[in-house]
Design a protein around this motif. Sequence first.
Motif, PDB file in Angstrom:
ATOM      1  N   UNK A 145      83.154  91.986  55.661  1.00  0.00           N
ATOM      2  CA  UNK A 145      82.255  92.168  54.514  1.00  0.00           C
ATOM      3  C   UNK A 145      80.901  91.503  54.735  1.00  0.00           C
ATOM      4  N   UNK A 146      79.890  92.095  54.123  1.00  0.00           N
ATOM      5  CA  UNK A 146      78.508  91.632  54.271  1.00  0.00           C
ATOM      6  C   UNK A 146      78.330  90.259  53.638  1.00  0.00           C
ATOM      7  N   UNK A 147      77.359  89.504  54.134  1.00  0.00           N
ATOM      8  CA  UNK A 147      76.975  88.274  53.442  1.00  0.00           C
ATOM      9  C   UNK A 147      76.458  88.621  52.045  1.00  0.00           C
ATOM     10  N   UNK A 197      71.941  97.536  50.379  1.00  0.00           N
ATOM     11  CA  UNK A 197      73.043  97.915  49.486  1.00  0.00           C
ATOM     12  C   UNK A 197      72.729  99.167  48.664  1.00  0.00           C
ATOM     13  N   UNK A 246      78.874  96.713  57.261  1.00  0.00           N
ATOM     14  CA  UNK A 246      79.420  95.609  56.458  1.00  0.00           C
ATOM     15  C   UNK A 246      79.113  95.809  54.973  1.00  0.00           C
ATOM     16  N   UNK A 248      89.336  90.850  47.590  1.00  0.00           N
ATOM     17  CA  UNK A 248      88.581  89.605  47.743  1.00  0.00           C
ATOM     18  C   UNK A 248      89.302  88.545  46.914  1.00  0.00           C
ATOM     19  N   UNK A 306      71.122  91.973  45.955  1.00  0.00           N
ATOM     20  CA  UNK A 306      71.611  93.176  45.274  1.00  0.00           C
ATOM     21  C   UNK A 306      72.982  92.944  44.640  1.00  0.00           C
ATOM     22  N   UNK A 307      73.834  92.182  45.323  1.00  0.00           N
ATOM     23  CA  UNK A 307      75.167  91.902  44.762  1.00  0.00           C
ATOM     24  C   UNK A 307      75.042  91.101  43.475  1.00  0.00           C
ATOM     25  N   UNK A 318      74.131  88.748  48.799  1.00  0.00           N
ATOM     26  CA  UNK A 318      72.701  89.087  48.858  1.00  0.00           C
ATOM     27  C   UNK A 318      72.199  89.371  47.455  1.00  0.00           C
ATOM     28  N   UNK A 359      63.840  90.264  61.669  1.00  0.00           N
ATOM     29  CA  UNK A 359      63.556  91.309  60.685  1.00  0.00           C
ATOM     30  C   UNK A 359      64.810  92.048  60.209  1.00  0.00           C
ATOM     31  N   UNK A 360      65.956  91.437  60.378  1.00  0.00           N
ATOM     32  CA  UNK A 360      67.199  92.059  59.924  1.00  0.00           C
ATOM     33  C   UNK A 360      68.228  90.949  59.725  1.00  0.00           C
ATOM     34  N   UNK A 392      74.044  93.307  40.706  1.00  0.00           N
ATOM     35  CA  UNK A 392      75.214  94.075  40.242  1.00  0.00           C
ATOM     36  C   UNK A 392      76.117  93.227  39.348  1.00  0.00           C
ATOM     37  N   UNK A 449      72.085  90.176  60.628  1.00  0.00           N
ATOM     38  CA  UNK A 449      73.332  90.609  61.273  1.00  0.00           C
ATOM     39  C   UNK A 449      74.511  90.425  60.317  1.00  0.00           C
ATOM     40  N   UNK A 450      75.569  91.180  60.534  1.00  0.00           N
ATOM     41  CA  UNK A 450      76.812  90.954  59.791  1.00  0.00           C
ATOM     42  C   UNK A 450      77.290  89.531  60.077  1.00  0.00           C
ATOM     43  N   UNK A 451      77.861  88.902  59.093  1.00  0.00           N
ATOM     44  CA  UNK A 451      78.276  87.498  59.197  1.00  0.00           C
ATOM     45  C   UNK A 451      79.759  87.385  59.528  1.00  0.00           C
TER      46      UNK A 451
END
Lengths: 211, 211
Positions: free
Chosen positions: B98-100, A79, A57, B156, B104-105, B102, B134-135, B108, B137-139
């Motif tokens: 697409x990833x949730x 990322x 993802x 998007x 890092x986004x 976060x 501890x992870x 950016x 999941x894709x949303x």
Amino acid sequence: MSVSLGETADLRLKASHGLAISLRRGERLRIENLFGTQVVDTWLLAGDDPFEHSSMDHTRSVNSNIFLEKEMVVASSLRRPMARLVEDTSPGRHDTLLCPCNAAIYRELRCEGYHRSCTDNFHEALGAVGITLPFTPASLNLFMNVPVAADGSVERVAPASRPGDAVVLQAEMDVTVVLSACPQDVTPINGTERTPRDIGLAIRPARGAPL
Amino acid sequence: MSVSLGETADLRLKASHGLAISLRRGERLRIENLFGTQVVDTWLLAGDDPFEHSSMDHTRSVNSNIFLEKEMVVASSLRRPMARLVEDTSPGRHDTLLCPCNAAIYRELRCEGYHRSCTDNFHEALGAVGITLPFTPASLNLFMNVPVAADGSVERVAPASRPGDAVVLQAEMDVTVVLSACPQDVTPINGTERTPRDIGLAIRPARGAPL
């Protein structure tokens, strides 16, 4: 089986089995589709923290594309770029969409008894290098041919690659690469002969020997 | 905040925040896009084992589709149906790709200081009900409008939903639903006004009261 850092040996990934390989940043892994028909489910884990894993993802988000094509990166769950597809002689468009095969799929397909799967191969290969993860990240499915129609529906068809087609992944950080030569022998995802095949591997240093 | 089993209260999911809700099998959760412009990142965890989580790669595989449409299921990491989209008044085609958002986004996008994110909302909402994972999941990204072109590239764009459009998820097992009203206010994914909004929620029992 694990492979030590910096080796330059040519290896075989055995049909229907998995393998974990350590790469240092800059090292390159060549994955050759010896028969043209074999899908390779692929994951990357950060060398210093296996919980930072390749994330499809995030990869689609970073590349703004649902396929992995030459010069695109495989991004981590944080990322960060983990690897780059630096060479690709196949028709490309490797699948990022579908889950690795797993016990539930083979039950649905009415396989009796135990059937090897990419999900089990992932955990088995990690176990061999002393890593346990309590989940299975989505896999990058090299050579897997999953056309997407305008209505969003997906097909599962035989690989378009030819014998000898190869991809080269360049490590963008120290990583553990986990590969599974997909054991799927019921559907045509590994070719219409439905026969899992070996995959050729070569590890090359960051600079020096040509691939 | 957590919501107990079997409540029938109407609730608000606060703009830019998350919420965990327990549903028993058969119960239904109505998620209303009050302003039409708000994306809701959504996850499901099995009631008896939070490590069995909604999996977008399994969901696409089970539905053979990259979008979630009415009557499709959200599948777990063990390929079990966790919920079904039983009603949808929106134009549909909710994003699974697409990833949730976060940290890092937002770095950016040059946001300074802390910016709320769907990833942090997921873990914060789970923490409130005593669950740690501890992870991430894709949303499932409800109302999120991500057209996919023939070359695999994704866009998007603002949601196509209208004020009052709603989806209803029916639990197919006992689950914890985690929702995040996406805090994205830099790109137009939550509408061209780039303003995160509240979401309306209603929980209804398996049989009886109409939604």
